[in-house]
Design a protein around this motif. Structure first.
Motif, PDB file in Angstrom:
ATOM      1  N   ALA A   9       0.819  -1.212   0.000  1.00 13.62           N
ATOM      2  CA  ALA A   9       0.000   0.000   0.000  1.00 13.62           C
ATOM      3  C   ALA A   9       0.857   1.269   0.000  1.00 13.62           C
ATOM      4  CB  ALA A   9      -0.914   0.001   1.219  1.00 13.62           C
ATOM      5  N   ASP A  10       0.347   2.299  -0.647  1.00 15.51           N
ATOM      6  CA  ASP A  10       0.965   3.620  -0.600  1.00 15.51           C
ATOM      7  C   ASP A  10      -0.093   4.692  -0.331  1.00 15.51           C
ATOM      8  OD1 ASP A  10      -0.384   3.707  -2.998  1.00 15.51           O
ATOM      9  OD2 ASP A  10       1.403   3.880  -4.254  1.00 15.51           O
ATOM     10  N   CYS A  11      -1.272   4.224   0.057  1.00 15.16           N
ATOM     11  CA  CYS A  11      -2.418   5.108   0.263  1.00 15.16           C
ATOM     12  C   CYS A  11      -3.383   4.409   1.211  1.00 15.16           C
ATOM     13  CB  CYS A  11      -3.071   5.368  -1.091  1.00 15.16           C
ATOM     14  SG  CYS A  11      -4.726   6.063  -1.068  1.00 15.16           S
ATOM     15  N   MET A  12      -3.971   5.153   2.133  1.00 17.62           N
ATOM     16  CA  MET A  12      -4.965   4.570   3.033  1.00 17.62           C
ATOM     17  C   MET A  12      -6.274   5.338   2.916  1.00 17.62           C
ATOM     18  SD  MET A  12      -4.945   4.038   7.188  1.00 17.62           S
ATOM     19  CE  MET A  12      -3.570   2.894   7.182  1.00 17.62           C
ATOM     20  N   ILE A  13      -7.361   4.597   2.855  1.00 19.51           N
ATOM     21  CA  ILE A  13      -8.692   5.197   2.767  1.00 19.51           C
ATOM     22  C   ILE A  13      -9.504   4.772   3.978  1.00 19.51           C
ATOM     23  CG2 ILE A  13     -10.821   5.359   1.421  1.00 19.51           C
ATOM     24  CD1 ILE A  13      -9.121   4.403  -1.017  1.00 19.51           C
ATOM     25  N   THR A  14     -10.108   5.732   4.661  1.00 18.00           N
ATOM     26  CA  THR A  14     -11.005   5.415   5.763  1.00 18.00           C
ATOM     27  C   THR A  14     -12.071   6.493   5.838  1.00 18.00           C
ATOM     28  OG1 THR A  14     -11.115   4.640   8.057  1.00 18.00           O
ATOM     29  CG2 THR A  14      -9.725   6.573   7.626  1.00 18.00           C
ATOM     30  N   CYS A  15     -12.976   6.365   6.799  1.00 19.89           N
ATOM     31  CA  CYS A  15     -14.085   7.310   6.860  1.00 19.89           C
ATOM     32  C   CYS A  15     -14.506   7.578   8.297  1.00 19.89           C
ATOM     33  CB  CYS A  15     -15.268   6.787   6.056  1.00 19.89           C
ATOM     34  SG  CYS A  15     -15.955   5.243   6.694  1.00 19.89           S
ATOM     35  N   GLY A  16     -15.300   8.618   8.467  1.00 16.86           N
ATOM     36  CA  GLY A  16     -15.785   8.971   9.798  1.00 16.86           C
ATOM     37  C   GLY A  16     -16.550  10.277   9.759  1.00 16.86           C
ATOM     38  N   GLY A  17     -16.999  10.697  10.939  1.00 17.90           N
ATOM     39  CA  GLY A  17     -17.686  11.976  11.056  1.00 17.90           C
ATOM     40  C   GLY A  17     -16.713  13.124  10.860  1.00 17.90           C
ATOM     41  N   ILE A  18     -17.242  14.328  10.761  1.00 22.66           N
ATOM     42  CA  ILE A  18     -16.414  15.497  10.477  1.00 22.66           C
ATOM     43  C   ILE A  18     -15.335  15.717  11.545  1.00 22.66           C
ATOM     44  CG2 ILE A  18     -17.983  17.108  11.644  1.00 22.66           C
ATOM     45  CD1 ILE A  18     -17.352  19.126   9.394  1.00 22.66           C
ATOM     46  N   ALA A  23     -10.249   9.022  11.936  1.00 20.25           N
ATOM     47  CA  ALA A  23      -9.794   9.516  10.635  1.00 20.25           C
ATOM     48  C   ALA A  23      -8.535  10.354  10.798  1.00 20.25           C
ATOM     49  CB  ALA A  23     -10.904  10.320   9.963  1.00 20.25           C
ATOM     50  N   ARG A  24      -8.511  11.222  11.802  1.00 20.54           N
ATOM     51  CA  ARG A  24      -7.317  12.047  12.042  1.00 20.54           C
ATOM     52  C   ARG A  24      -6.106  11.182  12.382  1.00 20.54           C
ATOM     53  NH1 ARG A  24      -5.527  11.694  16.969  1.00 20.54           N
ATOM     54  NH2 ARG A  24      -7.545  12.340  17.809  1.00 20.54           N
ATOM     55  N   ALA A  25      -6.311  10.168  13.251  1.00 21.90           N
ATOM     56  CA  ALA A  25      -5.206   9.283  13.626  1.00 21.90           C
ATOM     57  C   ALA A  25      -4.691   8.513  12.408  1.00 21.90           C
ATOM     58  CB  ALA A  25      -5.651   8.313  14.712  1.00 21.90           C
ATOM     59  N   ALA A  26      -5.604   8.094  11.530  1.00 22.69           N
ATOM     60  CA  ALA A  26      -5.205   7.382  10.316  1.00 22.69           C
ATOM     61  C   ALA A  26      -4.374   8.286   9.410  1.00 22.69           C
ATOM     62  CB  ALA A  26      -6.434   6.870   9.568  1.00 22.69           C
ATOM     63  N   VAL A  33       4.475   7.280   7.650  1.00 21.14           N
ATOM     64  CA  VAL A  33       5.074   6.209   6.840  1.00 21.14           C
ATOM     65  C   VAL A  33       5.146   6.575   5.356  1.00 21.14           C
ATOM     66  CG1 VAL A  33       4.375   4.419   8.459  1.00 21.14           C
ATOM     67  CG2 VAL A  33       2.848   5.000   6.560  1.00 21.14           C
ATOM     68  N   GLY A  34       4.799   7.826   5.026  1.00 21.26           N
ATOM     69  CA  GLY A  34       4.940   8.284   3.650  1.00 21.26           C
ATOM     70  C   GLY A  34       3.815   7.911   2.713  1.00 21.26           C
ATOM     71  N   TRP A  35       2.618   7.659   3.258  1.00 22.43           N
ATOM     72  CA  TRP A  35       1.469   7.303   2.431  1.00 22.43           C
ATOM     73  C   TRP A  35       0.562   8.519   2.218  1.00 22.43           C
ATOM     74  CZ3 TRP A  35      -0.389   2.263   5.328  1.00 22.43           C
ATOM     75  CH2 TRP A  35       0.562   1.261   5.146  1.00 22.43           C
ATOM     76  N   HIS A  36      -0.312   8.381   1.235  1.00 23.63           N
ATOM     77  CA  HIS A  36      -1.296   9.426   0.941  1.00 23.63           C
ATOM     78  C   HIS A  36      -2.596   9.120   1.687  1.00 23.63           C
ATOM     79  CE1 HIS A  36      -3.446  12.502  -1.210  1.00 23.63           C
ATOM     80  NE2 HIS A  36      -4.307  11.630  -1.720  1.00 23.63           N
ATOM     81  N   PRO A  37      -3.045  10.014   2.587  1.00 25.25           N
ATOM     82  CA  PRO A  37      -4.293   9.755   3.324  1.00 25.25           C
ATOM     83  C   PRO A  37      -5.527  10.273   2.578  1.00 25.25           C
ATOM     84  CG  PRO A  37      -3.161  11.654   4.267  1.00 25.25           C
ATOM     85  CD  PRO A  37      -2.341  11.198   3.092  1.00 25.25           C
ATOM     86  N   VAL A  38      -6.549   9.424   2.520  1.00 33.40           N
ATOM     87  CA  VAL A  38      -7.818   9.816   1.906  1.00 33.40           C
ATOM     88  C   VAL A  38      -8.914   9.581   2.941  1.00 33.40           C
ATOM     89  CG1 VAL A  38      -9.444   9.448   0.023  1.00 33.40           C
ATOM     90  CG2 VAL A  38      -6.990   9.125  -0.379  1.00 33.40           C
ATOM     91  N   LEU A  39      -9.616  10.648   3.299  1.00 31.23           N
ATOM     92  CA  LEU A  39     -10.649  10.579   4.327  1.00 31.23           C
ATOM     93  C   LEU A  39     -12.015  10.888   3.725  1.00 31.23           C
ATOM     94  CD1 LEU A  39      -8.821  12.614   7.140  1.00 31.23           C
ATOM     95  CD2 LEU A  39      -8.643  10.156   6.633  1.00 31.23           C
ATOM     96  N   ILE A  40     -12.957   9.999   3.957  1.00 30.18           N
ATOM     97  CA  ILE A  40     -14.346  10.230   3.553  1.00 30.18           C
ATOM     98  C   ILE A  40     -15.075  10.712   4.808  1.00 30.18           C
ATOM     99  CG2 ILE A  40     -16.426   9.196   2.590  1.00 30.18           C
ATOM    100  CD1 ILE A  40     -14.584   6.974   1.434  1.00 30.18           C
ATOM    101  N   LEU A  41     -15.471  11.966   4.827  1.00 29.74           N
ATOM    102  CA  LEU A  41     -16.066  12.563   6.024  1.00 29.74           C
ATOM    103  C   LEU A  41     -17.526  12.928   5.791  1.00 29.74           C
ATOM    104  CD1 LEU A  41     -13.188  14.943   7.241  1.00 29.74           C
ATOM    105  CD2 LEU A  41     -13.601  12.555   7.849  1.00 29.74           C
ATOM    106  N   ASN A  53     -10.366  18.206  15.003  1.00 27.26           N
ATOM    107  CA  ASN A  53      -9.735  17.182  14.168  1.00 27.26           C
ATOM    108  C   ASN A  53      -9.693  17.585  12.701  1.00 27.26           C
ATOM    109  OD1 ASN A  53      -8.940  14.943  15.895  1.00 27.26           O
ATOM    110  ND2 ASN A  53     -11.110  14.722  16.355  1.00 27.26           N
ATOM    111  N   LEU A  54     -10.714  18.289  12.237  1.00 28.72           N
ATOM    112  CA  LEU A  54     -10.738  18.705  10.836  1.00 28.72           C
ATOM    113  C   LEU A  54      -9.572  19.645  10.531  1.00 28.72           C
ATOM    114  CD1 LEU A  54     -12.059  18.668   8.068  1.00 28.72           C
ATOM    115  CD2 LEU A  54     -13.580  20.514   8.840  1.00 28.72           C
ATOM    116  N   LEU A  55      -9.250  20.524  11.455  1.00 29.35           N
ATOM    117  CA  LEU A  55      -8.093  21.407  11.283  1.00 29.35           C
ATOM    118  C   LEU A  55      -6.813  20.584  11.128  1.00 29.35           C
ATOM    119  CD1 LEU A  55      -6.634  24.153  11.308  1.00 29.35           C
ATOM    120  CD2 LEU A  55      -6.647  24.033  13.804  1.00 29.35           C
ATOM    121  N   LEU A  56      -6.667  19.547  11.957  1.00 31.34           N
ATOM    122  CA  LEU A  56      -5.488  18.686  11.869  1.00 31.34           C
ATOM    123  C   LEU A  56      -5.473  17.902  10.564  1.00 31.34           C
ATOM    124  CD1 LEU A  56      -5.301  17.397  15.547  1.00 31.34           C
ATOM    125  CD2 LEU A  56      -4.163  19.357  14.518  1.00 31.34           C
TER     126      LEU A  56
END
Length: 281
Positions: A9-18, A23-26, A33-41, A53-56
């Motif tokens: 993997a070089d990218c992680m996808i997860t989801c959560g509330g705003i 999602a922030r921890a992910a 680890v140098g991956w691209h984070p994708v968050l579905i909020l 968390n959204l600011l972070l």
């Protein structure tokens, strides 16, 4: 993490509330680890004035995809699958993680937490009569229940649902535990009655609090210097206090409250905590 790396993997996808802590921890993990984070909020982009968390998430430069709250909580699997396919077309190798990190892999985290609690009991020469935690996706309570069944831990476990209702989470956690037992081929008796939910503290809904919840958060901060948040721990603590006040435990019972974080989300709730007070510029 081991599984994700094994899959290249070089990218992680997860989801959560705003204001999702998960999602922030992910996103933090991805950047480490140098991956691209994708968050579905769930919700809509506020456009400005990012808080909590959204600011972070924005500081981490996570790729954020906004969806309707109802779709998020009822169709998260399909949304993640669609996003994973879109990222593959962009050349990424995505690793998908469900909402809250709650699946049979994620349960291992709170099996390990149960082990840590037992070790601390031994070090402190004590034992807990009960453990309380917030329930938002079921992984925390599910992992603890598995640990209890694995070692026959003599403790009562209670989860306070922060959204939906107790029936939904009893069924969800029961399914998670059964899937874990089957996946690992354990000869482990699973007792559904161990899933003890404390309902009635959802308030107006997910990430929404009540005047009673606000007062409790303020009181615990002033009395103990401990910060609860309106989304998860505040509701769980409220449920625990009510059960104690209603005589649910004998006097001098030793009760552990499992604080699962949420302090960053607290900053997004300033208006609920102090109505009419505008933040200084």
């Amino acid at each position: 993490m081991f599984k994700a790396r094994a899959e290249g993997a070089d990218c992680m996808i997860t989801c959560g509330g705003i204001q999702s802590n998960h999602a922030r921890a992910a996103a933090v993990l991805c950047r480490r680890v140098g991956w691209h984070p994708v968050l579905i909020l769930g919700g809509t982009d506020p456009g400005a004035g990012y808080q909590g968390n959204l600011l972070l998430d924005k500081l981490l430069d996570a790729e954020i995809r906004w969806v309707d709250d109802h779709d998020l909580f009822h169709n998260s699997g399909a949304l993640i699958a669609e996003t994973a396919e879109a990222m593959r077309k962009k050349g990424y190798t995505p690793y998908v993680m469900p909402m809250g990190g709650t699946d049979t892999v994620g349960l291992n985290g709170y099996i390990a937490a149960g082990l840590e609690i037992r070790e601390q009991e031994k070090q402190m020469h004590t034992s807990f009569d009960a453990v309380f935690c917030a329930v938002g996706t079921g992984g925390t309570l599910g992992g603890l229940i598995l640990f209890k069944e694995l070692i026959d831990w003599k403790v009562r476990l209670y989860g306070v649902n922060v959204m939906l209702d107790a029936k939904y989470f009893r069924e969800r956690i029961d399914s998670l535990v059964r899937d874990y037992i089957a996946e690992h081929r354990l000869t482990l008796p699973h007792h559904t009655d161990l899933i003890q939910m404390v309902d009635g503290f959802v308030g107006p809904g997910y990430a929404k609090t009540t005047p009673e919840g606000v007062e409790l958060i303020k009181r615990i901060a002033r009395l103990e210097g401990i910060f609860l948040d309106p989304v998860y721990t505040g509701k769980a603590f409220q449920g625990m206090i009510k059960m104690i006040e209603d005589g649910g435990f004998a006097q001098k019972s030793n009760i552990l409250f499992l604080h699962t974080g949420g302090i960053f989300g607290l900053f997004a709730q300033a208006e609920d905590l102090f109505p009419g007070v505008k933040p200084s510029k």
